[in-house]
Write an enzyme that holds these catalytic residues in place. Sequence first.
Site, PDB file in Angstrom:
ATOM      1  CB  CYS A   1       3.423   2.191   6.417  1.00  0.00           C
ATOM      2  SG  CYS A   1       3.380   0.468   6.877  1.00  0.00           S
ATOM      3  CG  ASP A   2       3.487   4.137   2.929  1.00  0.00           C
ATOM      4  OD1 ASP A   2       4.279   4.556   3.789  1.00  0.00           O
ATOM      5  OD2 ASP A   2       3.754   3.205   2.148  1.00  0.00           O
TER       6      ASP A   2
ATOM      7  CB  CYS B   1       2.027  -0.833   4.541  1.00  0.00           C
ATOM      8  SG  CYS B   1       1.705  -0.594   6.299  1.00  0.00           S
TER       9      CYS B   1
END
Length: 320
Positions: free
Chosen positions: A149-150, A146
Site C-alpha cells: 500500500c505505502d 503494508c
Amino acid sequence: MPSQIRNVIIIGSGPAGLTAGIYTARANLGPLVIEGELSSTSDQPGGQLMLTTEVENYPGFPEGILGPDLIANCRSQAARFGAEFLTDKVTKVDFETQPYSVWVGDPGSPKPSFRAHSIIVSTGAQSLMLGLDSEAALLGHGLSTCATCDGFFFRSQEIAVVGGGDSAVEEALFLTKFADKVTIVHRRDELRASKIMQDRANANPKIEFLWNHVVDDLLGDTKLDGVKVRNVRDGAVSTLPVSGLFVAIGHRPNTDLFKGILDMEDSGYLKTRPGSTQTNVAGVFACGDVQDHTYRQAITAAGSGCMAAIDSERWLESRS
Ligand code: NAP
C-alpha cells in the site's frame, strides 16, 4: 432497528463487508450491516483502511483516495440501495439452528438481538503492532503495516522494517524497489523467514540487518523522523534515521467470536470452500481478510465481499 428475521446480516464493515452490503442491498435482500464499535481499534467500523492515508492502488481512482474516504463512499453506496447500519459490536453468535442468532450488547441475554437466514462474516484482521504510545499518531505518517500500500511513498528514502519472519523479509524486498536503503530490525540474530527469502534478502545490496534490536520509540510529532532502537544484548540505545517504518510482526484475524463454531486454521483464519466463500456452516459465508492471509488487499477483500453476497443470494434462493 426492525426486529424481524432478516435475509442477511453482515458482520464487519471494511471493503469486504461494504461490498457485500452493496450487492445484497441491490439484490433486495435488505441487509443489516453490523459495522463495529467506534471505541474499538480491532472492531472499528471501516476496518484497516480507516488507519491508512492515501490509497493509490484501488482501481477507479487515478489520483488516489484517502482510506477513510473510500470507506465512506462504499458505505453511502450500500446505504443508497437500502442497506441498514448498526454501529455496534457483535458479542455472540449462534449458528446451530435456523434462523441464525446474533447478539450485540449483553451476550448473556436469553434473547438474541437479531436473527437472519444467512450471515456474511467480514470481521477482517488486524496487524500486530509494537504497542508503543507513539504508534497511533504516526500510523499513515511514516509508520505503516503494508508495503504494497505505502511503499511508493518512500522513493529514494531510507526506511526500516521490524520483524524477522517471511512477511518482514517480503516487505523489505518489495520496499527496495522504491527506497535507497531498507534496514530489517530484528529482535534476534537469526531470521524466522524461510531459507529462500533469507537468501534473497542477503543477496539484495539495499537491505541491511540490525540484529538483536527492538524498537523502543518512534520519533516525530506529525511525521516519522527516526526510530529509537535498543540492543537487547547490551542495552545500548541508538537512533535509526529513517523516514519510514514498516511493522511486519504478523497479523491476527478477528475470529474470537467464531471459535468452536466456524472451522478455522491454526492461525485463526476462517476456512472457506475453495473457489467460494462458503464456511462449514450452511448459509454462513466469509470474505475479506478474515479468510485471506495471502493477498490482504482492499480490492481483493472487496472482490470476495461481492462473492459472498452472490453466494448468500443463491443460497437463500435455493431454500425458497
Ligand atoms: P511470523 O512468521 O509469526 O513472524 C513474525 C516475526 O515478527 C518473527 O520474526 C518475530 O520474532 C517478530 N516479532 C513478533 N512479535 C514481535 C515484537 N513484539 N517485536 C519485535 N518483533 C516481533 O509472521 P509473518 O512473517 O507475518 O508470517 C506469518 C505466516 O505467513 C508464516 O507462516 C509465514 O511463513 C507466512 N508468510 C509467507 C510468505 C511467503 O511465503 N511469501 C509471506 C508472508 C508470510 P521471532 O522470530 O523472534 O519470534
